[in-house]
Scaffold this active site. Structure first.
Site: not given
Length: 735
Positions: A47, A93
């Site tokens: 990420h 998300h």
């Protein structure tokens, strides 16, 4: 405080592979402390480090005369003239929203808003792209309800309109939904703020809400596959507070206006760790942090917990020393925490102290620069056969198929979703959700922004390169259809496990298509996000490279809409129609065949046809415009009719094309345009001269859509099906 012994099991639990841990040992020359292991875990996960993707991201076109800031900062920035800049980005998300849909979605919105106002911009609009599992899956309704409530709950409370987006359902998202959030802001071109620290012994200031234990290992969790125990990851989901973020926005903009700020970084993924490291490394400086000064809302927090917490509504800034007291007074006025937690140093080291002890002492640039970079094996997707329309039997009439398709989850109205968002707050929304692109006025005008989010994942799965091209081309068409000049995109690249060569092949193929389309359409990428490992128990999502597009209108009052305006106008079909059924909604939902090659994308035709349509809008010739995409020509026409209540009398299908393929094929680079009847001949002649395919297909009027040789379908009946499915699904009256 006793620190755990560093064991292979502990290293593995931090998402670090044995060879990556060996890389750490070689880099620092010793066994890391527990806090240092956590810092490496945060900085080297997928990420934050983009270790599987950044090799390929380098090929994206990112420059244009109007690009002020491309990828690499909190958000991209483009110049729209008159000293004004648009700041925008999209992020995901996904994993948090599957585990805890309301908080996952709210913090996704909050995080992307911070990325924008960190750059010095006031947010003016949000968009989103939501992908859910099959409607009949037992969790889908719960996830839809929670995510939509979360998106609305944060955006509405913060006070920014949510003006557009996408919602889709497919069984491949059953165990891993996607929540992609985009934010757009306005700034002055001379007042853009960046993350790179400068100057030695400058105060590093913690701003905003207090630090808690929520979100620890959130970034690492977002870099891993799910399994059946995904609910156990609930503690890694952050909790948002939109009211605190509104205060943070106003305080940040005020101290920026007061010229207090040297550098600023949002505390997003990996929290204090990533923000401090990035600020120092980008400025070629070291950072010393004293965690005893960090405001906390829980007692007994360790250095490890503070460094990895992803508590929301927090910022890190490097301030001008002489402005420290003024900045503190501003933040105290807004009721927010303000604490000097460290200083910049010339050492190029990242030093973290807690309770008088050094908990971490690491080379700061290498934390980012020396992160693993993988050229993962990848294989191209096998080409799929072309589906010939004459080999596809029509199971029902064209009229019956229209009524059935318009009420499917794929094509029905998403009003149930967007009516839960405040899409008019701030008073600048010119075109609301439901059209090709949203239009938002820039301050008092006359300029406006055209905003859209788009992708067709089934195309990307069938042919990643063509699917990537089509996603960019579709965003370009959406902006064009309202009269905007497409300027730049942000992307959110959602894929499965990159360690599987076929998934990495999808990623590489989609990027190739995106790059080609952006170059051909002069539509550069200025920001974005990569989200990998989107799969559960080895089953990956459809490749979903969401494209967020921004375009400019010189005069928002001249934007086009898709609704028919009056009866008796000519309906023109611009672009070439072959009747391409491969990967179409018709082939899947009416014929039960999810197969075949997707429609090819002709980028030269996209550019030529789009430029012509935009010219018609600007000249006032086009009275209504709609681009043709999912569902094909007849679905687009039905949407125009339902938006206005005016029907259409349509000519018979051209003899050269199978009727159901003509009306429901998904050929690209096409638009429906209405013009005054007296202008039709002149427009057709002009199109022929410009070598742009254009055909008159009918006339507006009546209360039905009537195709020669087919039973007419009433607009009222279509609208009932179109508007009915989503509310019925959410109240449980349909599966």
């Amino acid at each position: 405080m006793n620190q755990p012994q560093i064991t292979p099991e502990l290293v593995a639990s931090h998402g670090l592979k044995p060879d990556e841990y060996e890389r750490i040992l070689k880099l620092i020359g010793r066994v890391p402390s527990f806090t240092e292991l956590g810092i490496f875990s945060a900085m080297w996960n997928e990420h934050c480090s983009y270790k599987s993707s950044r090799l390929h991201l380098k090929g994206l076109p990112t420059k244009a005369p109007w690009v002020i800031q491309g990828p690499g900062e909190n958000a991209g920035v483009i110049d729209i003239g008159d000293g004004q800049a648009v700041v925008f980005k999209m992020e995901s998300h996904n994993h948090p929203s599957y585990i805890e849909p309301y908080q996952g979605a709210t913090t996704g919105v909050g995080g992307i808003l911070r990325d924008v106002f960190t750059m010095g911009a006031r947010p003016i609009a949000c968009l989103n792209a939501l992908s859910f599992g099959a409607p009949e899956h037992p969790k889908t309704r719960h996830l839809v309800s929670g995510v939509v409530a979360g998106v609305g709950g944060y955006g509405n409370s913060f006070g920014v309109p949510t003006v557009g987006g996408q919602v889709r359902f497919h069984t491949r998202y059953d165990g891993n939904i996607l929540v992609n959030a985009m934010a757009v802001g306005l700034a002055e071109t001379t007042k853009i703020f960046y993350a790179a620290a400068s100057g030695v012994n400058m105060p590093i200031v913690y701003l905003g809400s207090k630090t808690g234990r929520d979100g620890i290992h959130g970034a690492s969790m977002a870099s891993a596959e799910f399994d059946d125990d995904s609910a156990e990851k609930r503690p890694t989901v952050q909790v948002g507070d939109p009211f605190a973020e509104k205060l943070l926005l106003e305080a940040c903009l005020e101290i920026m206006e007061a010229d207090c700020v040297i550098a600023i970084q949002d505390m997003g993924a990996a929290g204090l760790t990533c923000s401090a490291v990035e600020m120092g490394a980008k400025g070629d400086l070291g950072v010393d942090l004293d965690l005893d000064a960090v405001p906390t809302r829980e007692t007994g927090m360790s250095a490890y917990e503070m460094m990895l917490s992803e508590s929301q509504e927090r910022m890190l800034m490097v301030l001008k020393p002489e402005k420290e007291k003024e900045a503190e007074a501003i933040f105290r006025k807004w009721g927010l925490d303000f604490a000097v937690v460290g200083y910049t140093t010339p050492s190029k080291r990242f030093v973290v102290k807690h309770g008088g002890d050094v908990m971490a002492d690491l080379p700061i640039k290498e934390l980012g620069d020396e992160a693993p970079l993988y050229d993962r094996p990848h294989v191209a997707s096998a080409p799929l056969p072309v589906i010939h329309a004459r080999d596809v039997a029509a199971p029902m009439t064209v009229s019956a198929a229209l009524e059935e398709l318009i009420a499917t989850p794929e094509l029905c109205s998403k009003r149930w979703v967007w009516e839960q968002y405040d899409h008019v707050i701030l008073g600048n929304t010119v075109q609301r959700p439901g059209g090709d692109a949203a239009v938002v006025r820039v301050q008092d005008g006359p300029k406006g922004l055209a905003l859209t989010v788009d992708v067709t994942p089934r195309y990307c799965e069938a042919d990643p390169c063509q699917g990537g091209m089509q996603a960019v081309a579709e965003a370009w068409r959406n902006i064009t259809a309202v009269g905007g000049r497409p300027l730049a995109i942000t992307d959110n690249l959602n894929f499965g496990n990159p360690e599987r060569p076929e998934i990495m092949g999808q990623f590489v193929g989609c990027l190739k298509g995106i790059s080609e389309a952006c170059r051909a359409l002069d539509f550069p990428v200025v920001s974005g996000n990569v989200s990998l490992y989107n799969e559960t128990n080895g089953r990956g999502i459809l490749p979903t490279p969401s494209i967020g597009g921004v375009g400019l209108l010189d005069d928002f009052t001249k934007s086009a809409t898709l609704a028919f305006k009056v009866e008796g106008e000519a309906i023109l079909l611009i672009g070439e129609t072959h009747g391409w059924l491969g990967q179409s909604v018709y082939l899947r939902d009416i014929c039960g065949r999810e197969e075949g090659a997707p429609p090819p994308v002709d980028l030269a035709a996209e550019k030529r046809n789009g430029d012509v349509v935009r010219g018609m809008i600007h000249a006032g010739t086009a009275t209504a415009v709609h681009d043709i995409s999912d569902g094909g020509l007849l679905i687009a026409l039905a949407e125009m009719a339902m938006a206005s209540g005016i029907g259409a009398q349509l000519l018979a299908t051209p003899a050269a094309i199978v009727p159901h393929a003509y009306w429901f094929g998904e050929d690209q680079a096409r638009y429906l345009v209405t013009v005054r009847a007296e202008d039709a001949g002149r427009v057709l002649a002009k199109m022929k001269g410009a070598d742009v395919p254009c055909l008159r297909i009918g006339t507006t009027g009546g209360e039905t859509i009537a195709i020669s040789g087919e039973a007419p379908v009433s607009i009222a009946s279509l609208k009932a099906g179109f508007e009915g499915w989503f509310p019925a699904y959410m109240n449980g009256s349909v599966a």
